[in-house]
Design an enzyme around this catalytic site. Structure first.
Site, PDB file in Angstrom:
ATOM      1  N   HIS A  13       2.114  -6.347   5.995  1.00  0.00           N
ATOM      2  CA  HIS A  13       1.120  -5.073   6.328  1.00  0.00           C
ATOM      3  C   HIS A  13       0.990  -4.807   7.757  1.00  0.00           C
ATOM      4  O   HIS A  13       0.680  -3.831   8.055  1.00  0.00           O
ATOM      5  CB  HIS A  13      -0.204  -5.470   5.496  1.00  0.00           C
ATOM      6  CG  HIS A  13      -1.068  -4.338   5.474  1.00  0.00           C
ATOM      7  ND1 HIS A  13      -0.652  -3.036   5.035  1.00  0.00           N
ATOM      8  CD2 HIS A  13      -2.269  -3.996   5.620  1.00  0.00           C
ATOM      9  CE1 HIS A  13      -1.896  -2.085   5.074  1.00  0.00           C
ATOM     10  NE2 HIS A  13      -2.875  -2.852   5.355  1.00  0.00           N
ATOM     11  N   HIS A  67      -0.027  -8.419  -0.252  1.00  0.00           N
ATOM     12  CA  HIS A  67       0.692  -7.678   0.973  1.00  0.00           C
ATOM     13  C   HIS A  67      -0.456  -7.336   1.933  1.00  0.00           C
ATOM     14  O   HIS A  67      -0.117  -7.776   3.190  1.00  0.00           O
ATOM     15  CB  HIS A  67       0.682  -6.020   0.317  1.00  0.00           C
ATOM     16  CG  HIS A  67       1.259  -5.135   1.488  1.00  0.00           C
ATOM     17  ND1 HIS A  67       2.719  -5.180   2.034  1.00  0.00           N
ATOM     18  CD2 HIS A  67       0.781  -4.086   2.051  1.00  0.00           C
ATOM     19  CE1 HIS A  67       2.659  -4.501   2.868  1.00  0.00           C
ATOM     20  NE2 HIS A  67       1.428  -3.702   2.889  1.00  0.00           N
ATOM     21  N   ASN A 122       0.842  -1.133   0.100  1.00  0.00           N
ATOM     22  CA  ASN A 122       0.085  -0.077  -0.238  1.00  0.00           C
ATOM     23  C   ASN A 122       0.763   1.403   0.071  1.00  0.00           C
ATOM     24  O   ASN A 122       0.163   2.292  -0.384  1.00  0.00           O
ATOM     25  CB  ASN A 122      -0.936  -0.066   1.084  1.00  0.00           C
ATOM     26  CG  ASN A 122      -0.399  -0.010   2.553  1.00  0.00           C
ATOM     27  OD1 ASN A 122       0.428  -0.814   2.815  1.00  0.00           O
ATOM     28  ND2 ASN A 122      -0.597   1.096   3.468  1.00  0.00           N
ATOM     29  N   HIS A 123       2.089   1.114   0.367  1.00  0.00           N
ATOM     30  CA  HIS A 123       3.220   2.442   0.217  1.00  0.00           C
ATOM     31  C   HIS A 123       3.653   2.522  -1.131  1.00  0.00           C
ATOM     32  O   HIS A 123       4.213   3.626  -1.253  1.00  0.00           O
ATOM     33  CB  HIS A 123       4.036   2.275   1.534  1.00  0.00           C
ATOM     34  CG  HIS A 123       3.590   2.711   2.766  1.00  0.00           C
ATOM     35  ND1 HIS A 123       3.891   3.932   3.383  1.00  0.00           N
ATOM     36  CD2 HIS A 123       2.730   2.058   3.453  1.00  0.00           C
ATOM     37  CE1 HIS A 123       3.112   3.721   4.361  1.00  0.00           C
ATOM     38  NE2 HIS A 123       2.700   2.759   4.618  1.00  0.00           N
TER      39      HIS A 123
END
Length: 329
Positions: free
Chosen positions: A248, A173, A124-125
């Site tokens: 995560h 992730h 997500n980054h």
């Protein structure tokens, strides 16, 4: 636009590895042109490979790194530098740590050098709206330019989002999605793509397991959902899978099982942000799909600048424990 003539991959890898044994945090000398060329070349490779990777064991799987470059080097010292071992990383390479640029450049360089043995999923980054805020943008701007940050965004928008290992271990992730009915839905996601605020791609990168939930629940992150052990069991059963492997979330021992060992969380950044005393974990999957764990212990507080080399990790759980084998029953 840079071309691959700007990129000498072996020379770049050599420079990135030269800081082993130096004080942690020592920057690596790289040019903007070669980093840009690295982004373009790795982007081409990502697009030439499926968005749902189909991989074969043996390989080693790593969770979040978050710019902790010295710890990434420790992981490779422990697991073997490519091509000694095959690797799958589960995302979140940038933000929060001090050396996102070295971290992502070494990972992309290994992808270019060993495209069939080294794999990177999207976290997500690896998304502009997130890494604009949590450190990567500022690091790019301070050391190079905003333009380079945008080049990374173009590369991240082409990363694969999930992997299947020998059709038995599902890797992503974040976690599962209420929208995910079949694997074909993942294969149909077109790249390049940003990460949307809702839906399948968002959930694969953002959702979390929750032992106290049945079905789907609200996520405290304000994004995506949480899912219960029943959702995990149903998903594995429907797709004839044995294990979900995801990252995560910080977990104290570097790895943590959920739902009767049907899901494992991996987190590979020890002493995360300097604020946690967590270990960093790496999962080794052998040819028979036996899963075992290698652990980087958190460093001692007093030995802040002491180099943590080969002996800094300790093997954890031997391979024979029940429930750690996927596949061959």
């Amino acid at each position: 636009m840079s071309n691959d003539g700007d990129l000498n991959i072996d020379n770049l890898i050599t420079r990135l590895l030269e800081v082993r044994g130096c004080r942690p945090g020592k920057p690596v000398t790289m040019s903007e042109a070669e980093i840009r060329a690295l982004c373009h070349k790795s982007r081409e490779i990502f697009l030439s490979q499926p968005i749902l990777l189909e991989l074969e064991a043996p390989l080693k799987i790593c969770g979040d790194i978050h710019g902790q470059y010295n710890d990434l080097l420790r992981l490779f010292e422990y697991g073997g530098f490519p091509p000694e071992a095959n690797y799958l990383f589960l995302g979140d390479y940038v933000d929060r740590g001090k050396q996102s640029l070295e971290t992502i450049c070494l990972l992309l360089a290994y992808k270019v050098k060993y495209p069939e043995n080294f794999f990177l999923l999207r976290g997500n980054h690896e998304c502009a709206s997130i890494n604009r805020i949590y450190g990567f943008y500022d690091e790019c701007k301070r050391r190079f330019s905003i333009k380079l940050w945008k080049t990374f965004t173009d590369c991240f928008n082409c990363l694969p989002i999930a992997a299947l290992i020998d059709e038995k271990i599902f890797c992503c992730h974040g976690g599962l999605s209420p929208d995910l009915q079949n694997m074909e839905q993942i294969r149909r996601v077109m790249r390049p793509t940003d990460v949307p605020d809702t839906g399948l791609l968002c959930d694969l990168l953002w959702s979390d397991p929750d032992k106290d939930v049945t079905g789907w629940g609200e996520n405290d992150r304000g994004v995506s959902f949480t899912f219960g052990p029943d959702v995990v069991a149903k998903f594995l059963n429907r797709h004839d899978l044995d294990l979900i492997c995801r990252a995560h979330q910080v977990v104290e021992d570097g790895y943590e099982f959920f739902a009767k060992r049907q899901l494992v969380t991996l987190f590979s950044a020890p002493n995360y942000c300097g604020e946690f005393d967590n270990a960093g974990g790496m999962m080794s999957v052998d040819e028979t799909l036996m899963c075992s764990f290698q652990i980087l212990k958190p460093s001692e507080k007093k030995a802040k600048y002491q180099y943590q080399g080969m002996n800094s990790g300790r093997p954890a759980v031997g391979g024979g424990r029940p429930g750690t084998t996927a596949g061959k029953k």
